[in-house]
Design an enzyme around this catalytic site. Sequence first.
Site, PDB file in Angstrom:
ATOM      1  N   GLU A 261     -39.840   2.644 -34.089  1.00  0.00           N
ATOM      2  CA  GLU A 261     -40.086   3.097 -32.722  1.00  0.00           C
ATOM      3  C   GLU A 261     -41.556   3.300 -32.376  1.00  0.00           C
ATOM      4  OE1 GLU A 261     -37.411   6.433 -32.095  1.00  0.00           O
ATOM      5  OE2 GLU A 261     -35.716   5.057 -31.933  1.00  0.00           O
ATOM      6  N   GLU A 381     -30.465   0.249 -33.367  1.00  0.00           N
ATOM      7  CA  GLU A 381     -30.097   1.668 -33.372  1.00  0.00           C
ATOM      8  C   GLU A 381     -29.380   1.900 -32.066  1.00  0.00           C
ATOM      9  OE1 GLU A 381     -32.823   4.916 -33.749  1.00  0.00           O
ATOM     10  OE2 GLU A 381     -33.927   4.021 -35.388  1.00  0.00           O
TER      11      GLU A 381
END
Length: 449
Positions: A261, A381
């Site tokens: 991320e 995810e």
Amino acid sequence: MYTITAGLVALSVISLTAAQQVVYGQCGGIGWTGPKTCVAGSVCTVSNPYYSQCLPGSAPPASSTKPPTTSKTSAQPPPPTTSNTPPPPPPSSSGFVKTSGQRFTLNGAKYTVAGTNAYWLAQNSNADIDKAFADIAAAGLTTVRTWGFNDVTSPQSFGAYYQLWSNGAATFNTGANGIQRFDAVVASAKAHGIRLIVSLTNNWSDYGGMDVYVAQLNPGGTHDTFYTNAKTIAAFKTYIKNFVGRYANEPTIFGWELANEPRCGGSNGTPSSACDVAGSTINTWAKTISAYIKSIDANHLVGLGDEGWFQLSSPPTYPYQANVGIDFTKNLAISTLDFGTFHSYPESWGQGNNETLWGVDWINSHAAQQKAQNKPVLMEEFGVTVNQPSTYTLWWNTVLSSGLAGDLIWQAGSQLSGGASPNDGYAVYPTGPVYPIQKSMAASLKARA
Ligand SMILES: *[C@@H]1O[C@H](CO)[C@@H](O)[C@H](O)[C@H]1NC(C)=O
Ligand SMILES: *[C@@H]1O[C@H](CO)[C@@H](O)[C@H](O)[C@H]1NC(C)=O
């Protein structure tokens, strides 16, 4: 994400030797058909029944003959761990996963990414790692994403860490509580026929991540200087050389991921003005780092690990507009990135009042880019905390119908020796309602053309 299960307590930070390639390579274990002897200065050492490895400096130095098999030197590892579950069938971990158009392939056949996340694997005992992979494999999943980083500034007395930082210098931990714990993850994945997507650092400060590099090498710098500071870039490359280089010939690795991320934003969430929220800063960094990975490991796929934010001029919702520093469309075009990644957390992204349908749209938007650029994209995810069975069923059906290459749920749950694996509200355990759906959707994804 701080929950850590007790692991080994022995500390031994050994400097990495300038080894030939076969040092640290696999030399035995169930299903292993490769070389069984090691280059001079290293010895084949049993890690567990599935994995033996050429380790330097562990051969009895004064003797020119092998010790009898009944004798143990203090340098030898503990006996293999035993597990309650019967040994799995021999793993088929040969060949590297590649891409072909919008799909992944393995040895010329389709490879399906039906997967899950288990960031915590390396922090556990061998038996617990085996338990987690056994649960995952029993669901028919093929791919697990996990953390290949843990940067600390003082030695940790449990689990695993890979870099110890002090006064601006990092030491790569090759010891039993260092990279050898990741060896155990790889060995168990291999034994269970699972392949690994491995993230190499973290935007978030969990397990160290980018902020440790910045604090050590550019004190006072903002979070985003990780992407631009010459020293942090050089240090990250050194880490990549140590970590990626060790597994460059290991087919159990599905691919490397630059970071978990990556975003411009630092600890106060506000990007420094030097970081381009429209995406060029992280795009430039992603080109540099992915090309570097390719230069030392030509075998494995490389992805970015971002959340997949768009930069639309008329954004329908927040995640489609310039604000975190990610341009999914532009990043997907980087030639040294083999696949695209995105995440889906509508509740955290202001879409909680419409999360299921918003997520459907999010999947379709990324699948459209997959088609446009003819490169596979993974929803690597995703999670909601309410109505999981119905939301996930719809999302999985959208993955199937949109043609998206694959998905990895956040996150795998197992009952380990110390209790349940970490649960941040999203964990999916074998006895829960999502597991059977996950299993049937994995089968459907494998059956899809
Ligand atoms: C990136 O990570 C930092 C921790 O280092 C975290 O505080 C920050 O919120 C993250 N950035 C964003 C925009 O989420
Ligand atoms: C929910 O999201 C979908 C997909 O983005 C959109 O078409 C719909 O209008 C949204 N509904 C509400 C009530 O916001």
